[in-house]
Scaffold this active site. Sequence first.
Site, PDB file in Angstrom:
ATOM      1  N   ASN A 134       2.700   1.331  12.772  1.00  0.00           N
ATOM      2  CA  ASN A 134       3.730   0.864  12.022  1.00  0.00           C
ATOM      3  C   ASN A 134       2.329   0.341  10.759  1.00  0.00           C
ATOM      4  OD1 ASN A 134       4.445  -0.241   9.909  1.00  0.00           O
ATOM      5  ND2 ASN A 134       5.710  -1.323  10.946  1.00  0.00           N
ATOM      6  N   VAL A 135       2.127   1.553   9.707  1.00  0.00           N
ATOM      7  CA  VAL A 135       0.628   1.295   8.885  1.00  0.00           C
ATOM      8  C   VAL A 135       0.909   0.257   8.334  1.00  0.00           C
ATOM      9  CG1 VAL A 135      -0.204   3.465   9.924  1.00  0.00           C
ATOM     10  CG2 VAL A 135       1.686   3.469   7.938  1.00  0.00           C
ATOM     11  N   ASN A 163      -0.321  10.153   5.696  1.00  0.00           N
ATOM     12  CA  ASN A 163       0.756  11.865   4.964  1.00  0.00           C
ATOM     13  C   ASN A 163       2.150  10.233   5.147  1.00  0.00           C
ATOM     14  OD1 ASN A 163       2.351  13.769   5.064  1.00  0.00           O
ATOM     15  ND2 ASN A 163       2.182  12.962   6.835  1.00  0.00           N
ATOM     16  N   SER A 169       3.182  13.327  -4.361  1.00  0.00           N
ATOM     17  CA  SER A 169       4.181  14.134  -4.817  1.00  0.00           C
ATOM     18  C   SER A 169       3.672  14.393  -6.112  1.00  0.00           C
ATOM     19  CB  SER A 169       5.241  13.296  -4.416  1.00  0.00           C
ATOM     20  OG  SER A 169       6.627  13.984  -4.660  1.00  0.00           O
ATOM     21  N   TYR A 203      11.082   6.185  -5.981  1.00  0.00           N
ATOM     22  CA  TYR A 203       9.970   7.761  -5.398  1.00  0.00           C
ATOM     23  C   TYR A 203       8.397   7.743  -6.150  1.00  0.00           C
ATOM     24  CZ  TYR A 203       8.290  11.608  -2.260  1.00  0.00           C
ATOM     25  OH  TYR A 203       7.966  11.691  -1.712  1.00  0.00           O
ATOM     26  N   SER A 211       6.294   4.794  -7.077  1.00  0.00           N
ATOM     27  CA  SER A 211       5.653   4.762  -6.238  1.00  0.00           C
ATOM     28  C   SER A 211       4.307   5.404  -6.016  1.00  0.00           C
ATOM     29  CB  SER A 211       6.514   4.993  -4.814  1.00  0.00           C
ATOM     30  OG  SER A 211       7.017   5.907  -4.136  1.00  0.00           O
ATOM     31  N   LYS A 212       4.612   7.417  -5.681  1.00  0.00           N
ATOM     32  CA  LYS A 212       3.531   8.263  -5.768  1.00  0.00           C
ATOM     33  C   LYS A 212       2.898   7.840  -6.698  1.00  0.00           C
ATOM     34  CE  LYS A 212       5.028   9.373  -2.198  1.00  0.00           C
ATOM     35  NZ  LYS A 212       3.714  10.339  -0.489  1.00  0.00           N
TER      36      LYS A 212
END
Lengths: 265, 273
Positions: free
Chosen positions: A70-71, A97, A151, A164, A167-168
Amino acid sequence: MQKRLKGKVAIVAGAGSTGVDGLGNGKASAVVYAREGASVMLVDLNLEAAEKTRQMIEQEGGTCFAFQANVRQRSDCEAMVQKCLQEYGQIDILHNNVGVEPKTFGGVLNTDDAEWDRVINVNLKSMFITSSAVLPSMLERGSGAILNISSVSAERLSPGLFLYCVSKAGVNTLTKAMALDYADKGIRVNAIMPGLMDTPMVERHKEFYGGDREKMRQLRNERAPMKRMGEAWDVANAALFLVSDEAKYITGQVLAVDGGYLCKP
Amino acid sequence: MGRLDGKAAVITGGSQGIGRATVELFIAEGAKVVVADLLASEGEALCDRLGPDCVFCKTDVTVEDQVRNLIEVAVKRFGRIDCLFNNAGILGQTGGIESMEVDRFDRVMASHGRSVMLGMKHVAPYMKQQGFGSIINTGSISGIQAVSAYMDYSAAKAAVIHLTKCVAMELGEFGIRVNSVSPGQIATGMGKTGPDALEKAAVLRELNKTRQPIPRSGMPEDVAFAALYLASDESSFVNGHDLVVDGGLIGGSSWTERQRMSASVHGALQRQA
């Protein structure tokens, strides 16, 4: 032709595919790295998914092993680094990724604290943790390449997807900051912004298209300037270029693999 | 097996520097290449050395008839045109807005903006017919950042990067990709020829060591590899992108530090001239 990652060791975090059997960006990248001669550590929260990637690579005669982690957890990332050094003796490439999409579609008022923490932790904090776990070993050898999967949402907002996007955008800035900090130590850090992709992760988007998968694919193809979506191999090939020595003068860059989506008026 | 096997490319400004490194790499990867340049003896010598898959076509890329002819030469010789690398260009003038020489300004804008437009205009019909093609234009980090010391060059490169994106939007649906590559501080002899060009490249190679986060000068090969990626099928979903090859420069050091370094470089080049 000499293989382009001959003698290199790569950790691919998020090397399994959503839905296990599909072909996502992480899986395709791991496969391409192995084809180009790298030894690849396949890390995923879902060990079964990582094992599927392992089978695909081994069928092609490549070198790899699967590892569950779990990274988002530092202890897991430290175990990951230890295991990689034990198996392969070095780490040349870290490919981040791992990512999720928010569960809820909406704005700030539709998002609770737990969901904010979940998305930011998975998409952004995980890259901070894996990088900080891997960097000491790269610094010791004076070389390394880190690649983060971002993204197009980092640069182009979509209604309902603010979390999203945030976060990106964080991933892009983390990439540029790390690049600047470690450039003189021989470490390069770049990112890829995939655009509209035809990969397993977007399968769940079909609910926005009345559950009709073909209609979703057709509409997504039309939205792209090249009138088609991208494939996981497009991201994998971009990743290969950026982590290979061919890109040894490229750092702090965020490469759009989007068919031109970000230029679109 | 080469990564450009079976492909034909036109590379402008191919006689020296980034263009020449790209010609050499493309040939090594299996492409057939038409080298276009005003520097005929350098270009012809290069093609002689690289063999029959490499032909020279003396071209002034700011003249429409010559650009049309260049594309025709490639199509006639190799039967197709998969890649056009619009790389030719001249240096800008130093000095500020008040001392701008108008004719020189027009020449700088034409050598970058007009030439890139002409190349794309005349290659597009062939690539549309094929349903395939990759156009690469040479931008520059000075097309991203505002370099007042070379403001005509800086503005012309900004035009190149933006024109790239506009044409990418038009041609994408025909299977044609249009991207730019923006080099940072690369050790080339740009603006000089022969031994002077070599000397300039050597001077820059030394001076550029400290001008960006990666502690070495950029080399023509660094840009050539980026062009190879953009020309090959590996980038078949990359369109309208400006790929920066700058050792981290635009991410950057402080302005004060950068200005100090620029001043020392310009001083050294002036001493060389």
